[in-house]
Scaffold this motif. Structure first.
Motif, PDB file in Angstrom:
ATOM      1  N   ILE A   1       0.865  -1.201   0.000  1.00  0.00           N
ATOM      2  CA  ILE A   1       0.000   0.000   0.000  1.00  0.00           C
ATOM      3  C   ILE A   1       0.896   1.243   0.000  1.00  0.00           C
ATOM      4  O   ILE A   1       2.100   1.172   0.262  1.00  0.00           O
ATOM      5  CB  ILE A   1      -0.935   0.051   1.227  1.00  0.00           C
ATOM      6  CG1 ILE A   1      -0.141   0.037   2.536  1.00  0.00           C
ATOM      7  CG2 ILE A   1      -1.966  -1.055   1.178  1.00  0.00           C
ATOM      8  CD1 ILE A   1      -0.992   0.344   3.764  1.00  0.00           C
ATOM      9  N   GLY A   2       0.235   2.399  -0.231  1.00  0.00           N
ATOM     10  CA  GLY A   2       0.990   3.655  -0.234  1.00  0.00           C
ATOM     11  C   GLY A   2       1.045   4.330   1.126  1.00  0.00           C
ATOM     12  O   GLY A   2       1.998   5.050   1.432  1.00  0.00           O
ATOM     13  N   LEU A   3      -0.001   4.128   1.934  1.00  0.00           N
ATOM     14  CA  LEU A   3      -0.053   4.812   3.238  1.00  0.00           C
ATOM     15  C   LEU A   3       0.966   4.194   4.197  1.00  0.00           C
ATOM     16  O   LEU A   3       1.564   3.159   3.895  1.00  0.00           O
ATOM     17  CB  LEU A   3      -1.466   4.734   3.808  1.00  0.00           C
ATOM     18  CG  LEU A   3      -2.576   5.399   2.976  1.00  0.00           C
ATOM     19  CD1 LEU A   3      -3.900   5.361   3.717  1.00  0.00           C
ATOM     20  CD2 LEU A   3      -2.230   6.830   2.621  1.00  0.00           C
TER      21      LEU A   3
ATOM     22  N   GLN B   1      -5.685   1.921   7.168  1.00  0.00           N
ATOM     23  CA  GLN B   1      -5.578   0.948   6.061  1.00  0.00           C
ATOM     24  C   GLN B   1      -4.587  -0.140   6.446  1.00  0.00           C
ATOM     25  O   GLN B   1      -4.858  -1.341   6.268  1.00  0.00           O
ATOM     26  CB  GLN B   1      -5.128   1.648   4.779  1.00  0.00           C
ATOM     27  CG  GLN B   1      -5.125   0.739   3.552  1.00  0.00           C
ATOM     28  CD  GLN B   1      -4.635   1.422   2.300  1.00  0.00           C
ATOM     29  OE1 GLN B   1      -3.666   2.183   2.338  1.00  0.00           O
ATOM     30  NE2 GLN B   1      -5.280   1.170   1.182  1.00  0.00           N
TER      31      GLN B   1
ATOM     32  N   ASP C   1       0.084   3.308  -6.361  1.00  0.00           N
ATOM     33  CA  ASP C   1      -1.106   2.516  -6.700  1.00  0.00           C
ATOM     34  C   ASP C   1      -1.051   1.942  -8.111  1.00  0.00           C
ATOM     35  O   ASP C   1      -1.274   0.756  -8.327  1.00  0.00           O
ATOM     36  CB  ASP C   1      -2.366   3.391  -6.559  1.00  0.00           C
ATOM     37  CG  ASP C   1      -2.706   3.694  -5.111  1.00  0.00           C
ATOM     38  OD1 ASP C   1      -3.582   4.528  -4.874  1.00  0.00           O
ATOM     39  OD2 ASP C   1      -2.085   3.091  -4.213  1.00  0.00           O
TER      40      ASP C   1
ATOM     41  N   CYS D   1      -4.183  -2.287  -2.368  1.00  0.00           N
ATOM     42  CA  CYS D   1      -5.484  -1.733  -1.925  1.00  0.00           C
ATOM     43  C   CYS D   1      -5.569  -0.255  -2.294  1.00  0.00           C
ATOM     44  O   CYS D   1      -5.520   0.625  -1.425  1.00  0.00           O
ATOM     45  CB  CYS D   1      -5.606  -1.926  -0.425  1.00  0.00           C
ATOM     46  SG  CYS D   1      -7.241  -1.568   0.236  1.00  0.00           S
ATOM     47  N   PRO D   2      -5.652   0.052  -3.598  1.00  0.00           N
ATOM     48  CA  PRO D   2      -5.621   1.451  -4.026  1.00  0.00           C
ATOM     49  C   PRO D   2      -6.960   2.156  -3.834  1.00  0.00           C
ATOM     50  O   PRO D   2      -8.004   1.494  -3.648  1.00  0.00           O
ATOM     51  CB  PRO D   2      -5.303   1.343  -5.521  1.00  0.00           C
ATOM     52  CG  PRO D   2      -5.990   0.067  -5.919  1.00  0.00           C
ATOM     53  CD  PRO D   2      -5.806  -0.863  -4.746  1.00  0.00           C
ATOM     54  N   SER D   3      -6.932   3.474  -3.983  1.00  0.00           N
ATOM     55  CA  SER D   3      -8.183   4.226  -4.114  1.00  0.00           C
ATOM     56  C   SER D   3      -8.807   3.837  -5.448  1.00  0.00           C
ATOM     57  O   SER D   3      -8.112   3.330  -6.339  1.00  0.00           O
ATOM     58  CB  SER D   3      -7.880   5.731  -4.123  1.00  0.00           C
ATOM     59  OG  SER D   3      -7.180   6.090  -2.955  1.00  0.00           O
TER      60      SER D   3
ATOM     61  N   ASN E   1     -11.110   4.764   2.124  1.00  0.00           N
ATOM     62  CA  ASN E   1     -10.111   5.830   2.254  1.00  0.00           C
ATOM     63  C   ASN E   1     -10.813   6.985   2.990  1.00  0.00           C
ATOM     64  O   ASN E   1     -10.367   7.446   4.016  1.00  0.00           O
ATOM     65  CB  ASN E   1      -9.672   6.245   0.851  1.00  0.00           C
ATOM     66  CG  ASN E   1      -8.401   7.072   0.861  1.00  0.00           C
ATOM     67  OD1 ASN E   1      -7.881   7.429   1.908  1.00  0.00           O
ATOM     68  ND2 ASN E   1      -7.907   7.396  -0.316  1.00  0.00           N
TER      69      ASN E   1
ATOM     70  N   ARG F   1     -12.552  13.319   1.366  1.00  0.00           N
ATOM     71  CA  ARG F   1     -11.272  14.003   1.152  1.00  0.00           C
ATOM     72  C   ARG F   1     -11.387  15.485   1.515  1.00  0.00           C
ATOM     73  O   ARG F   1     -12.398  16.127   1.250  1.00  0.00           O
ATOM     74  CB  ARG F   1     -10.804  13.801  -0.299  1.00  0.00           C
ATOM     75  CG  ARG F   1     -10.636  12.332  -0.635  1.00  0.00           C
ATOM     76  CD  ARG F   1     -10.264  12.128  -2.060  1.00  0.00           C
ATOM     77  NE  ARG F   1      -8.871  12.450  -2.320  1.00  0.00           N
ATOM     78  CZ  ARG F   1      -7.864  11.577  -2.268  1.00  0.00           C
ATOM     79  NH1 ARG F   1      -8.120  10.313  -1.947  1.00  0.00           N
ATOM     80  NH2 ARG F   1      -6.615  11.949  -2.536  1.00  0.00           N
TER      81      ARG F   1
ATOM     82  N   ARG G   1      -2.093  19.235  -5.776  1.00  0.00           N
ATOM     83  CA  ARG G   1      -1.840  17.862  -6.216  1.00  0.00           C
ATOM     84  C   ARG G   1      -3.160  17.107  -6.170  1.00  0.00           C
ATOM     85  O   ARG G   1      -3.888  17.163  -5.189  1.00  0.00           O
ATOM     86  CB  ARG G   1      -0.836  17.144  -5.293  1.00  0.00           C
ATOM     87  CG  ARG G   1      -0.571  15.674  -5.659  1.00  0.00           C
ATOM     88  CD  ARG G   1      -1.534  14.729  -4.965  1.00  0.00           C
ATOM     89  NE  ARG G   1      -1.336  13.342  -5.362  1.00  0.00           N
ATOM     90  CZ  ARG G   1      -2.045  12.321  -4.869  1.00  0.00           C
ATOM     91  NH1 ARG G   1      -2.979  12.567  -3.971  1.00  0.00           N
ATOM     92  NH2 ARG G   1      -1.824  11.093  -5.278  1.00  0.00           N
TER      93      ARG G   1
ATOM     94  N   MET H   1      -5.010  13.116  -7.417  1.00  0.00           N
ATOM     95  CA  MET H   1      -4.726  11.774  -7.906  1.00  0.00           C
ATOM     96  C   MET H   1      -4.793  11.814  -9.434  1.00  0.00           C
ATOM     97  O   MET H   1      -5.303  12.776 -10.016  1.00  0.00           O
ATOM     98  CB  MET H   1      -5.748  10.786  -7.344  1.00  0.00           C
ATOM     99  CG  MET H   1      -5.504  10.489  -5.872  1.00  0.00           C
ATOM    100  SD  MET H   1      -6.209   8.908  -5.399  1.00  0.00           S
ATOM    101  CE  MET H   1      -7.805   9.478  -4.859  1.00  0.00           C
TER     102      MET H   1
ATOM    103  N   PHE I   1       1.153   9.350  -4.909  1.00  0.00           N
ATOM    104  CA  PHE I   1       0.987   9.669  -3.476  1.00  0.00           C
ATOM    105  C   PHE I   1       2.337   9.867  -2.781  1.00  0.00           C
ATOM    106  O   PHE I   1       2.519  10.778  -1.985  1.00  0.00           O
ATOM    107  CB  PHE I   1       0.212   8.531  -2.820  1.00  0.00           C
ATOM    108  CG  PHE I   1       0.019   8.694  -1.349  1.00  0.00           C
ATOM    109  CD1 PHE I   1       0.755   7.938  -0.450  1.00  0.00           C
ATOM    110  CD2 PHE I   1      -0.899   9.624  -0.859  1.00  0.00           C
ATOM    111  CE1 PHE I   1       0.572   8.090   0.918  1.00  0.00           C
ATOM    112  CE2 PHE I   1      -1.081   9.785   0.512  1.00  0.00           C
ATOM    113  CZ  PHE I   1      -0.340   9.017   1.396  1.00  0.00           C
TER     114      PHE I   1
ATOM    115  N   ASN J   1      -6.665  14.930   0.693  1.00  0.00           N
ATOM    116  CA  ASN J   1      -6.738  13.550   1.185  1.00  0.00           C
ATOM    117  C   ASN J   1      -7.640  13.533   2.410  1.00  0.00           C
ATOM    118  O   ASN J   1      -7.932  14.596   2.964  1.00  0.00           O
ATOM    119  CB  ASN J   1      -5.336  13.038   1.540  1.00  0.00           C
ATOM    120  CG  ASN J   1      -4.825  12.017   0.525  1.00  0.00           C
ATOM    121  OD1 ASN J   1      -5.313  10.895   0.444  1.00  0.00           O
ATOM    122  ND2 ASN J   1      -3.852  12.420  -0.281  1.00  0.00           N
TER     123      ASN J   1
ATOM    124  N   PHE K   1     -11.525   2.490  -1.130  1.00  0.00           N
ATOM    125  CA  PHE K   1     -10.371   1.656  -1.499  1.00  0.00           C
ATOM    126  C   PHE K   1     -10.934   0.379  -2.113  1.00  0.00           C
ATOM    127  O   PHE K   1     -12.035  -0.043  -1.758  1.00  0.00           O
ATOM    128  CB  PHE K   1      -9.568   1.244  -0.254  1.00  0.00           C
ATOM    129  CG  PHE K   1      -8.644   2.285   0.317  1.00  0.00           C
ATOM    130  CD1 PHE K   1      -8.534   2.430   1.701  1.00  0.00           C
ATOM    131  CD2 PHE K   1      -7.858   3.089  -0.490  1.00  0.00           C
ATOM    132  CE1 PHE K   1      -7.661   3.366   2.263  1.00  0.00           C
ATOM    133  CE2 PHE K   1      -6.990   4.031   0.051  1.00  0.00           C
ATOM    134  CZ  PHE K   1      -6.900   4.161   1.428  1.00  0.00           C
TER     135      PHE K   1
END
Ligand code: KDG
Length: 336
Positions: free
Chosen positions: A36-38, A44, A76, A92-94, A149, A152, A173, A175, A196, A213, A240
Motif C-alpha cells: 500500500i501507499g499509506l 488501512q 497505486d 489496496c488502491p483508491s 479511504n 477528502r 496535487r 490523484m 501519493f 486527502n 479503497f
C-alpha cells in the motif's frame, strides 16, 4: 565410504537450499505479499494487519502474509501493474487510479457524490458496487472488497479556503484521475496529478501549494509540517478496493480463495470502523499542530457543490450514462 556419505549429504544440502526437496509441499508455508501507499500508522495498514491475522490463523500457518507500506512496492498504479503481471499478490488502491484501466470507475470519483459513509457502504456493498468489482477480472484483477479511504479534505500553505474563489491559481496535487483534475480546474485551481509518495516532498519544496486527502492521511503523513490550512470540504468520497492478482488467484484452490475472500471482507468492516473513529482525532491533531482548520458553513459548502454540479455531465459518456443514472438512484434509495 565416508567420502561417498559426505558427497551425498552435500548434494542433499544443495537441493534442500534450492527448495527442491524438504518438507512435503502440503506443509510448506506460502508467502502472500500486500503493498500500500499509506504508512504503518494508517487505518488501512491496521486493516491489513487484521487481514494477516485472519488468514494466518484460518490457514493454520499454510499462508504467511507480508505487508509493505509507504509505497515500498510502488504507487497505486505501479502495484496494480504488478498484480496484472502476477508479480505481486495484493494491493489496496483508491478507486481513482482504476479509471486508468476502465473509465467507468470514474463514477466513484464524482464530487459530492455520497452524502455520508452509511450511504456509501450500502451502494458499494450492494449490487452496484459488486457489479464494478466483477468487472475487474477482465483487467487481470480480482476485486475482493471495498474498504474506505474516506471523505477528502483540502490542505494548502497559502490561504484559508472558504469559497471556490479562494482556490484561484493554487497548485493542488490531485490523484491521476480525469474527474479529479476537471473538478479542481473548474474550481479555479491549477491541478497537478502526482503519485501519493511524492506529495510530502513536493509540498516541502513548494512545487505545489496544496493537496487533498482524508484528514487521517493528512495528519499521519505529517502534512501539518508543510501546510498551514485545511478545509473540511468533503469534496470527494474515496473508496479503497482490496484486490488480488487474477493470475495468482487462479493458482489457488477454491477453498483458499474462499478463505482469503472471507478475511478480506471481515478485515474491511474492521478497517472502515477504525477509519471513521480516527478522523476526529486527526483533525484535532492538525489543529494542535498549528494548522488553521476551516469548517464550512452549509452555505459555503453549497457554493462548492454548485460550482462542480456540471462535472458529472462532462464525463457521462466515459462513465456510461446508465451507470451515472443507476448510482444516483441507488444513492437516493440508500439515503431513505
Ligand atoms: O495506500 C493508498 C494510497 O496509495 C493512495 O490511494 C492514497 O488517496 C490516496 C492518494 O491521494 O493517492
Amino acid at each position: 565410504m565416508n567420502k561417498l556419505f559426505r558427497t551425498i549429504s552435500a548434494a542433499i544440502g544443495v537441493l534442500a537450499a534450492a527448495g527442491l526437496i524438504g518438507a512435503p509441499a502440503a506443509a510448506q508455508t506460502k508467502t502472500l505479499k500486500v503493498g500500500i501507499g499509506l504508512n504503518e500508522l494508517s487505518p488501512q495498514y491496521k486493516g491489513l494487519q487484521k487481514f494477516k491475522e485472519l488468514v494466518e490463523a484460518e490457514s493454520k500457518g499454510r499462508f504467511k502474509v507480508d505487508l509493505f507500506a509507504n509505497a515500498q512496492l510502488g504507487d497505486d498504479a505501479k502495484m496494480m501493474t504488478s498484480l496484472r503481471a502476477g508479480t505481486l499478490e495484493m494491493t489496496c488502491p483508491s478507486t481513482a487510479p482504476i479509471a486508468g484501466l476502465d473509465r467507468r470507475w470514474m463514477v466513484f470519483d464524482l464530487p459530492f457524490l455520497f452524502p455520508n459513509e452509511e450511504v456509501a457502504d450500502k451502494v458499494l456493498d450492494g449490487p452496484f458496487g459488486q457489479k464494478y468489482l466483477e468487472s475487474l477480472p477482465a483487467h487481470g484483477i480480482i476485486g475482493m472488497a471495498f474498504w474506505e479511504n474516506g471523505f477528502r479534505q483540502l490542505t494548502n500553505s497559502k490561504v484559508a479556503v472558504k469559497s471556490p474563489a479562494d482556490l484561484k491559481g493554487l497548485k493542488i496535487r490531485t490523484m491521476e484521475n480525469p474527474v479529479h483534475l476537471a473538478t479542481f480546474k473548474t474550481l479555479g485551481a491549477n491541478p497537478t496529478p502526482m503519485p501519493f509518495s511524492e506529495i510530502f516532498s513536493a509540498l516541502s519544496e513548494k512545487t505545489i501549494d496544496g493537496q487533498e486527502n482524508p484528514s487521517t492521511t493528512n495528519f499521519l503523513q505529517k502534512y501539518y509540517e508543510v501546510q498551514k490550512f485545511t478545509t473540511l470540504s468533503n469534496h470527494f468520497y474515496s473508496p479503497f478496493v482490496f484486490m488480488y492478482s487474477k493470475r495468482l488467484w487462479d493458482t489457488l484452490p477454491k477453498e483458499d480463495q474462499a478463505l482469503i475472500l472471507k478475511a478480506a471482507k471481515e478485515a474491511g468492516a474492521y478497517q472502515r470502523k477504525i477509519n471513521r473513529e480516527t478522523m476526529g482525532e486527526a483533525v484535532a491533531g492538525m489543529e494542535k499542530a498549528g494548522m488553521t482548520v476551516t469548517r464550512l458553513t452549509p452555505e459555503q459548502h453549497q457554493a462548492f457543490v454548485d460550482a462542480t454540479k456540471d462535472i458529472a455531465g462532462q464525463f457521462a459518456n466515459d462513465m456510461g450514462a446508465d451507470n451515472l443514472k443507476t448510482i444516483r438512484e441507488e444513492i437516493a434509495k440508500a439515503a431513505k
